[in-house]
Design an enzyme around this catalytic site. Structure first.
Site, short mmCIF file in Angstrom:
data_model
loop_
_atom_site.label_atom_id
_atom_site.label_comp_id
_atom_site.label_asym_id
_atom_site.label_seq_id
_atom_site.Cartn_x
_atom_site.Cartn_y
_atom_site.Cartn_z
N HIS A 1 2.78 -3.76 12.55
CA HIS A 1 1.35 -3.82 12.85
C HIS A 1 0.95 -5.09 13.57
O HIS A 1 -0.23 -5.43 13.63
CB HIS A 1 0.55 -3.68 11.55
CG HIS A 1 0.65 -2.33 10.93
ND1 HIS A 1 0.27 -2.05 9.64
CD2 HIS A 1 1.11 -1.15 11.44
CE1 HIS A 1 0.47 -0.77 9.37
NE2 HIS A 1 0.99 -0.21 10.45
N SER B 1 1.45 1.21 -0.51
CA SER B 1 0.96 2.48 -1.05
C SER B 1 1.32 3.65 -0.15
O SER B 1 1.14 4.80 -0.53
CB SER B 1 -0.56 2.42 -1.21
OG SER B 1 -1.19 2.32 0.06
N GLY C 1 1.38 0.65 -8.17
CA GLY C 1 0.68 1.90 -8.39
C GLY C 1 1.37 3.05 -7.69
O GLY C 1 2.39 2.86 -7.03
#
Length: 303
Positions: A134, A246, A272
């Site tokens: 990125h 994620s 998570g």
């Protein structure tokens, strides 16, 4: 067990349904395998750079490419916040996870890193083969002529145009987003610097093109050479380790899909759930710093 097929329809070895595993399960999968690593913002949280979607992260509205190029007010607002934020990101230091990955690469366990982060902390820690998927917070690109500037060069000009701005509007330790955007509200009157390279059409003045941090914004396409280099890294490896992502956006998830299609085991370490869990061989809900440091301590060099 599920059978996965490549885009050409050829079957590849079965991969297990996702297993919520332990650290020992991760070690078992990665032992003896040369491993490509995909990192996300969760790797840098222990360095003081918050992530976008981790537990407890505040709601964020990242700048989109369309807003940046299409609205001068959005562009001014972003540059004002970035003028403050990039300096604070530059003061952050690699954490134990960054340093562990650098050591694992030096020992031949890690083949390289594809990072969704723009903070350059992998390079600072000593990693050698890093694909900045990125972009990088410390570089700026002209969208008209393609001239690339060091962020420090642009900062000098922005400071000359806006003397004392950061000291007036920002607290001593502002909240910083993963893209080096400081959370400040008072951006009115901030003056934006345009490209000062020679006019690419041969005119008498400077280019005057729009400058943009060399960061892939939401709604913008990752340059194809970076994507191809990341695919090549995965293809040259025996496993893929996802750390601190994620996988909410396609730019990272596609490498998990590519690894599975090639028959590689995939390990996901994140605090998570992720969009890649259904494709993973093992998932471990844990912090990346302690997990990567632990892997550095026990994984042998592949023979």
């Amino acid at each position: 067990m599920r059978q996965v097929r490549t885009s050409a329809g050829r079957p590849v070895p079965d991969v297990p349904s996702p297993v919520a595993g332990t650290f020992d399960d991760v070690v078992e999968v990665l032992t003896g395998r040369r491993t490509a690593v995909l990192t996300g913002a969760g790797v840098s949280t222990d360095s003081g750079i918050p992530d976008y979607r981790g537990p407890g992260s505040p709601p964020r509205n990242p700048m989109t490419f369309q807003d940046f190029v299409g609205d001068p007010a959005y562009r001014r607002h972003y540059w004002a916040r970035n003028h403050v934020g990039w300096q604070h990101v530059g003061r952050k230091a690699p954490n134990a996870g960054h340093r562990a990955l650098a050591r694992l690469e030096a020992r031949g366990v890690v083949t390289g890193i594809v990072t969704q982060n723009v903070d350059t902390l992998h390079e600072v820690a000593g990693s050698r083969r890093v694909i900045d998927l990125h972009g990088r917070y410390d570089q700026v690109l002209c969208l008209r002529c393609g001239t690339r500037y060091a962020r420090s060069e642009v900062a000098e000009r922005l400071e000359a145009l806006n003397p004392g701005f950061a000291a007036r509007v920002a607290p001593s330790d502002p909240e910083i987003a993963p893209d080096a955007d400081a959370v400040i509200e008072q951006t009115e009157g901030f003056r934006v610097q345009d490209c000062w390279a020679p006019d690419p059409d041969g005119g008498p003045g400077p280019c005057g093109g729009m400058l943009k941090p060399d960061i892939v914004y939401f709604g913008e396409t990752v340059p194809r050479p970076r994507v191809d280099a990341a695919y090549a890294l995965v293809d040259a490896s025996d496993a893929l380790l996802v750390a601190g992502s994620s996988l909410a956006v396609q730019s990272g998830l596609r490498f998990v899909r590519h690894a599975v299609a090639g028959g590689l085991p995939v390990v996901v370490v994140n605090r998570g759930a992720t969009r890649g869990d259904a494709l993973a061989t093992v998932t471990l809900h844990a912090g990346t710093s302690e997990t990567l440091a632990g892997l550095d301590a026990v994984l042998p060099t592949p023979t």
